[in-house]
Write a protein that holds these residues in place. Structure first.
Motif, PDB file in Angstrom:
ATOM      1  N   SER A  16       0.847  -1.181   0.000  1.00 24.48           N
ATOM      2  CA  SER A  16       0.000   0.000   0.000  1.00 24.48           C
ATOM      3  C   SER A  16       0.883   1.232   0.000  1.00 24.48           C
ATOM      4  O   SER A  16       1.888   1.275   0.696  1.00 24.48           O
ATOM      5  N   SER A  17       0.492   2.232  -0.802  1.00 29.51           N
ATOM      6  CA  SER A  17       1.303   3.432  -0.889  1.00 29.51           C
ATOM      7  C   SER A  17       0.465   4.623  -1.315  1.00 29.51           C
ATOM      8  O   SER A  17      -0.530   4.472  -2.011  1.00 29.51           O
ATOM      9  N   ASP A  18       0.896   5.794  -0.891  1.00 29.70           N
ATOM     10  CA  ASP A  18       0.319   7.036  -1.387  1.00 29.70           C
ATOM     11  C   ASP A  18       1.294   7.570  -2.427  1.00 29.70           C
ATOM     12  O   ASP A  18       2.391   8.009  -2.100  1.00 29.70           O
ATOM     13  N   LEU A  19       0.922   7.496  -3.702  1.00 27.62           N
ATOM     14  CA  LEU A  19       1.806   7.918  -4.789  1.00 27.62           C
ATOM     15  C   LEU A  19       1.798   9.423  -5.000  1.00 27.62           C
ATOM     16  O   LEU A  19       2.599   9.936  -5.771  1.00 27.62           O
ATOM     17  N   SER A  57      -2.875  -7.181  -9.251  1.00 27.78           N
ATOM     18  CA  SER A  57      -4.058  -6.338  -9.269  1.00 27.78           C
ATOM     19  C   SER A  57      -3.691  -4.989  -8.673  1.00 27.78           C
ATOM     20  O   SER A  57      -3.186  -4.909  -7.562  1.00 27.78           O
ATOM     21  N   LEU A  58      -3.929  -3.933  -9.423  1.00 23.42           N
ATOM     22  CA  LEU A  58      -3.663  -2.576  -8.958  1.00 23.42           C
ATOM     23  C   LEU A  58      -5.008  -1.925  -8.680  1.00 23.42           C
ATOM     24  O   LEU A  58      -5.800  -1.682  -9.592  1.00 23.42           O
ATOM     25  N   CYS A  59      -5.279  -1.699  -7.397  1.00 22.77           N
ATOM     26  CA  CYS A  59      -6.564  -1.151  -6.968  1.00 22.77           C
ATOM     27  C   CYS A  59      -6.409   0.312  -6.595  1.00 22.77           C
ATOM     28  O   CYS A  59      -5.422   0.696  -5.987  1.00 22.77           O
ATOM     29  N   LYS A  60      -7.396   1.081  -6.941  1.00 26.65           N
ATOM     30  CA  LYS A  60      -7.388   2.509  -6.618  1.00 26.65           C
ATOM     31  C   LYS A  60      -8.545   2.793  -5.678  1.00 26.65           C
ATOM     32  O   LYS A  60      -9.681   2.438  -5.951  1.00 26.65           O
ATOM     33  N   THR A  61      -8.234   3.414  -4.539  1.00 29.14           N
ATOM     34  CA  THR A  61      -9.272   3.828  -3.605  1.00 29.14           C
ATOM     35  C   THR A  61      -9.152   5.333  -3.409  1.00 29.14           C
ATOM     36  O   THR A  61      -8.232   5.963  -3.941  1.00 29.14           O
ATOM     37  N   ARG A  62     -10.045   5.884  -2.634  1.00 27.31           N
ATOM     38  CA  ARG A  62      -9.977   7.334  -2.383  1.00 27.31           C
ATOM     39  C   ARG A  62      -8.735   7.714  -1.599  1.00 27.31           C
ATOM     40  O   ARG A  62      -8.214   8.798  -1.739  1.00 27.31           O
ATOM     41  N   LEU A  63      -8.255   6.818  -0.757  1.00 25.24           N
ATOM     42  CA  LEU A  63      -7.146   7.155   0.129  1.00 25.24           C
ATOM     43  C   LEU A  63      -5.777   6.717  -0.387  1.00 25.24           C
ATOM     44  O   LEU A  63      -4.780   7.371  -0.133  1.00 25.24           O
ATOM     45  N   LEU A  66      -3.336   0.229  -3.954  1.00 22.82           N
ATOM     46  CA  LEU A  66      -2.891  -1.052  -3.446  1.00 22.82           C
ATOM     47  C   LEU A  66      -2.393  -1.909  -4.600  1.00 22.82           C
ATOM     48  O   LEU A  66      -3.044  -1.985  -5.636  1.00 22.82           O
ATOM     49  N   LEU A  67      -1.272  -2.561  -4.422  1.00 19.63           N
ATOM     50  CA  LEU A  67      -0.774  -3.529  -5.387  1.00 19.63           C
ATOM     51  C   LEU A  67      -0.853  -4.883  -4.724  1.00 19.63           C
ATOM     52  O   LEU A  67      -0.237  -5.115  -3.688  1.00 19.63           O
ATOM     53  N   ILE A  68      -1.619  -5.787  -5.315  1.00 15.72           N
ATOM     54  CA  ILE A  68      -1.805  -7.132  -4.769  1.00 15.72           C
ATOM     55  C   ILE A  68      -1.255  -8.113  -5.791  1.00 15.72           C
ATOM     56  O   ILE A  68      -1.623  -8.079  -6.953  1.00 15.72           O
ATOM     57  N   ILE A  69      -0.359  -8.994  -5.350  1.00 16.22           N
ATOM     58  CA  ILE A  69       0.226  -9.990  -6.239  1.00 16.22           C
ATOM     59  C   ILE A  69      -0.177 -11.367  -5.737  1.00 16.22           C
ATOM     60  O   ILE A  69       0.082 -11.720  -4.589  1.00 16.22           O
ATOM     61  N   PHE A  70      -0.809 -12.150  -6.606  1.00 17.12           N
ATOM     62  CA  PHE A  70      -1.232 -13.505  -6.254  1.00 17.12           C
ATOM     63  C   PHE A  70      -0.312 -14.509  -6.908  1.00 17.12           C
ATOM     64  O   PHE A  70       0.158 -14.334  -7.976  1.00 17.12           O
TER      65      PHE A  70
END
Length: 70
Positions: A16-19, A57-63, A66-70
């Motif tokens: 998780s990161s704030d870019l 999976s690169l997810c974008k939220t308001r805050l 998230l990068l999720i690797i399966f």
């Protein structure tokens, strides 16, 4: 007899990161080979690796993003 350390396998990784900027997942999906983005179905960009078969999976939220690797 195996130890607990011998039986543990990492399956998924989440970062998780704030870019500091908005991610354009629609543009990234056209720039990255093998990436798919269907905002009507899911709010993330999905990319399958041809070599390893792993899914990212690169997810974008308001805050944050998230990068999720399966």
């Amino acid at each position: 007899m195996s130890t607990l350390a011998d039986t543990i396998h990492i399956e998924n990784v989440v970062a998780s990161s704030d870019l500091g900027q908005e991610l354009a997942l629609d543009q990234l999906s056209t720039d990255l080979p093998g990436a798919e983005y269907n905002p009507e179905d899911h709010s993330s960009l999905v990319k399958k690796s041809r070599d390893s078969g792993r899914i990212s999976s690169l997810c974008k939220t308001r805050l944050r993003s998230l990068l999720i690797i399966f």
